[in-house]
Design a protein around this motif. Structure first.
Motif, PDB file in Angstrom:
ATOM      1  N   ARG A  80       0.831  -1.214   0.000  1.00 43.18           N
ATOM      2  CA  ARG A  80       0.000   0.000   0.000  1.00 43.18           C
ATOM      3  C   ARG A  80       0.858   1.253   0.000  1.00 43.18           C
ATOM      4  NH1 ARG A  80      -4.395  -0.657   4.755  1.00 43.18           N
ATOM      5  NH2 ARG A  80      -2.473  -0.801   5.972  1.00 43.18           N
ATOM      6  N   GLU A  81       1.876   1.261   0.853  1.00 43.90           N
ATOM      7  CA  GLU A  81       2.751   2.433   0.931  1.00 43.90           C
ATOM      8  C   GLU A  81       3.551   2.612  -0.358  1.00 43.90           C
ATOM      9  OE1 GLU A  81       2.335   0.242   3.247  1.00 43.90           O
ATOM     10  OE2 GLU A  81       1.767   1.299   5.065  1.00 43.90           O
ATOM     11  N   VAL A  82       3.968   1.491  -0.964  1.00 39.82           N
ATOM     12  CA  VAL A  82       4.721   1.566  -2.216  1.00 39.82           C
ATOM     13  C   VAL A  82       3.859   2.171  -3.323  1.00 39.82           C
ATOM     14  CG1 VAL A  82       5.796   0.180  -4.043  1.00 39.82           C
ATOM     15  CG2 VAL A  82       6.314  -0.306  -1.637  1.00 39.82           C
ATOM     16  N   LYS A  83       2.601   1.738  -3.410  1.00 45.47           N
ATOM     17  CA  LYS A  83       1.701   2.279  -4.429  1.00 45.47           C
ATOM     18  C   LYS A  83       1.493   3.782  -4.236  1.00 45.47           C
ATOM     19  CE  LYS A  83      -0.848  -2.042  -5.161  1.00 45.47           C
ATOM     20  NZ  LYS A  83      -2.140  -2.746  -4.934  1.00 45.47           N
ATOM     21  N   GLU A  84       1.362   4.217  -2.978  1.00 41.76           N
ATOM     22  CA  GLU A  84       1.193   5.643  -2.698  1.00 41.76           C
ATOM     23  C   GLU A  84       2.384   6.445  -3.216  1.00 41.76           C
ATOM     24  OE1 GLU A  84       0.583   6.196   1.437  1.00 41.76           O
ATOM     25  OE2 GLU A  84      -1.490   5.464   1.427  1.00 41.76           O
ATOM     26  N   LEU A  85       3.584   5.939  -2.957  1.00 43.74           N
ATOM     27  CA  LEU A  85       4.790   6.638  -3.393  1.00 43.74           C
ATOM     28  C   LEU A  85       4.871   6.693  -4.924  1.00 43.74           C
ATOM     29  CD1 LEU A  85       7.510   7.990  -2.950  1.00 43.74           C
ATOM     30  CD2 LEU A  85       8.534   5.728  -2.665  1.00 43.74           C
ATOM     31  N   ILE A  86       4.590   5.581  -5.575  1.00 43.20           N
ATOM     32  CA  ILE A  86       4.657   5.541  -7.037  1.00 43.20           C
ATOM     33  C   ILE A  86       3.639   6.500  -7.649  1.00 43.20           C
ATOM     34  CG2 ILE A  86       4.234   4.084  -9.054  1.00 43.20           C
ATOM     35  CD1 ILE A  86       5.442   1.754  -7.461  1.00 43.20           C
ATOM     36  N   ASN A  87       2.444   6.523  -7.111  1.00 44.09           N
ATOM     37  CA  ASN A  87       1.419   7.434  -7.637  1.00 44.09           C
ATOM     38  C   ASN A  87       1.824   8.890  -7.443  1.00 44.09           C
ATOM     39  OD1 ASN A  87      -0.208   5.325  -8.463  1.00 44.09           O
ATOM     40  ND2 ASN A  87      -1.394   5.267  -6.566  1.00 44.09           N
ATOM     41  N   PHE A  88       2.420   9.179  -6.285  1.00 46.45           N
ATOM     42  CA  PHE A  88       2.866  10.552  -6.037  1.00 46.45           C
ATOM     43  C   PHE A  88       3.945  10.961  -7.028  1.00 46.45           C
ATOM     44  CE2 PHE A  88       6.141  13.208  -3.965  1.00 46.45           C
ATOM     45  CZ  PHE A  88       5.406  14.372  -3.802  1.00 46.45           C
ATOM     46  N   LEU A  89       4.932  10.091  -7.234  1.00 43.02           N
ATOM     47  CA  LEU A  89       6.032  10.421  -8.129  1.00 43.02           C
ATOM     48  C   LEU A  89       5.562  10.582  -9.573  1.00 43.02           C
ATOM     49  CD1 LEU A  89       8.768   7.978  -6.741  1.00 43.02           C
ATOM     50  CD2 LEU A  89       8.739  10.462  -6.515  1.00 43.02           C
ATOM     51  N   CYS A  90       4.699   9.684 -10.016  1.00 46.20           N
ATOM     52  CA  CYS A  90       4.323   9.663 -11.437  1.00 46.20           C
ATOM     53  C   CYS A  90       3.160  10.587 -11.776  1.00 46.20           C
ATOM     54  CB  CYS A  90       3.968   8.235 -11.856  1.00 46.20           C
ATOM     55  SG  CYS A  90       5.360   7.084 -11.723  1.00 46.20           S
ATOM     56  N   ASP A  91       2.221  10.769 -10.852  1.00 46.71           N
ATOM     57  CA  ASP A  91       1.016  11.549 -11.153  1.00 46.71           C
ATOM     58  C   ASP A  91       1.076  12.981 -10.640  1.00 46.71           C
ATOM     59  OD1 ASP A  91       0.036   9.227 -12.275  1.00 46.71           O
ATOM     60  OD2 ASP A  91      -1.037   8.613 -10.463  1.00 46.71           O
ATOM     61  N   GLU A  92       1.785  13.204  -9.532  1.00 42.26           N
ATOM     62  CA  GLU A  92       1.834  14.546  -8.937  1.00 42.26           C
ATOM     63  C   GLU A  92       3.169  15.238  -9.197  1.00 42.26           C
ATOM     64  OE1 GLU A  92       0.301  14.988  -4.930  1.00 42.26           O
ATOM     65  OE2 GLU A  92      -0.611  12.991  -5.029  1.00 42.26           O
ATOM     66  N   LEU A  93       4.251  14.587  -8.847  1.00 42.84           N
ATOM     67  CA  LEU A  93       5.564  15.245  -8.934  1.00 42.84           C
ATOM     68  C   LEU A  93       6.095  15.272 -10.365  1.00 42.84           C
ATOM     69  CD1 LEU A  93       7.462  16.569  -6.887  1.00 42.84           C
ATOM     70  CD2 LEU A  93       8.716  14.414  -6.772  1.00 42.84           C
TER      71      LEU A  93
END
Length: 384
Positions: A80-93
């Motif tokens: 769950r935490e890994v998915k959150e980080l990946i989404n943040f990096l790819c979709d937001e940052l």
């Protein structure tokens, strides 16, 4: 856990893979079933900072299972935490380059590569300390997993040629992917100047984490020998003392108790200004590590304040002194030779001044922040 820095903290307050959360995910099936909304509050910086002050083990011998779980990424309990980080990096940052500061963080990379098309780098700067302390079978498993993860990186960065050769062999990573990036420091706050005239007593400086790996015990032994030949001298000690090494510190200090005020622990400064003030009290600096240091930041800080150094001839130190000519090399783990080098600088005024001036000049030429920025840009902007 939150980072601790001397300079301005430029990190965001948003934390992914918080220490408490990933520990609980790995240890409790019930915790893993709880909605993320009920557990995310534990990724608050002040909670993690509080937890880091408690007697929580960060000894690799106790963390083999957690290490493997972290390297499993989305296939492990921290999905769950890994998915959150990946989404943040790819979709937001949406960065053009992602640079990991530690190879043990890279369990996210396999899944990240499925969504991210930019460049991936990792800085290697002491990862072997933790890995070498892992017990089996975790150590072999971790190295094998890291070797496979390494296939998805565009490059790896080290701060010394020594460490590039060593860590690439240890982790079985392709040497053609490695880049040499000289470590740089912001020289602005380092206001010390080479001492042309010495005050008495002659002051030896040690500034590093107080622990066996940094050679604290060798510094004390060498100073005991020096003090017999040069009674008008003192040893000033600065640096972080953690709970793990408290007994070691007390045992070592008891061995020099007879020297009284000639040996003094100055504590761990809270600000960079306080650190600079400590360095400005040194006439010569040594960090006689047993560990083969890959970067040697305190040595650069000594030079930046006009302090010559005496260092063991291993790790990154020979390269650093070759570049700057800012000090002497001695045999590793040899307090007698270290004490002799200190005595030489205490009694040879011209040599000490020559080393001090060379180091002060050399760190500005080879290890400035501007040099590091330029080399970073060159590496990250290079064509595929």
């Amino acid at each position: 856990t939150p980072i601790t820095v001397d300079e301005d903290d430029l990190s965001t307050r948003r934390i992914f893979l918080g220490g408490i959360s990933i520990y609980m995910e790995s240890k409790s099936r019930l915790w893993h079933r709880l909605p993320r909304a009920m557990t995310r509050w534990l990724d608050n910086p002040w909670i993690l900072k509080l937890a880091s002050r408690l007697s929580i083990s960060n000894d690799a011998k106790d963390l083999g299972e957690l290490t493997i779980a972290s390297l499993q990424g989305i296939e492990g309990p921290q999905d769950r935490e890994v998915k959150e980080l990946i989404n943040f990096l790819c979709d937001e940052l949406r960065p053009e380059v992602i640079c990991f500061s530690n190879i043990l963080q890279t369990g996210v990379v396999k899944s990240l590569r499925q969504k991210y098309t930019g460049k991936l780098y990792c800085v290697l700067q002491g990862d072997d300390i933790f890995l070498n302390d892992l017990t089996e079978p975790y150590q072999s498993q971790a190295i094998e997993m890291i070797s496979r993860i390494g296939e998805d990186f565009d490059g790896f960065i080290t701060h010394s040629h020594y460490y590039q050769d060593y860590i690439s062999n240890l982790l079985r990573l392709p040497k053609e992917k490695f880049h040499q990036l000289p470590l740089g420091i912001d020289l602005t706050p380092h206001t010390g100047q080479p001492k042309i005239e010495l005050e008495t007593p002659f002051s030896i400086g040690y500034f590093a984490r107080v622990c066996p790996e940094k050679g604290f015990h060798h510094a004390l032994k060498a100073f005991s020998l020096l003090h017999q030949e040069h009674p008008n001298s003192k040893l000033l000690i600065g640096g972080y003392l953690g709970s793990r090494d408290r007994n070691f510190y007390e045992e070592q200090m008891s061995s020099v108790a007879k020297l009284g005020e000639a040996v003094k622990y100055l504590g761990s400064p809270e600000t960079q200004q306080e650190k600079v003030e400590i360095f400005n009290r040194f006439d010569v600096f040594s960090m006689p590590t047993t560990y083969h240091e890959p970067k040697g930041l305190p040595v650069m800080e000594a030079w930046a304040n006009g302090v010559p150094v005496v260092q063991p001839a291993h790790g990154a130190f020979p390269e650093m002194i070759e570049h700057t000519h800012g000090g002497m090399l001695v045999s590793p783990e040899n307090p007698e030779e270290l004490a002799s080098a200190w005595l030489q600088l205490a009694t040879n005024h011209d040599q000490r001044v020559e080393y001090a001036q060379a180091g002060h000049r050399g760190v500005r030429e080879h290890y400035s922040l501007e040099t590091m920025v330029a080399e970073s840009e060159r590496i990250f902007a290079a064509p595929d």
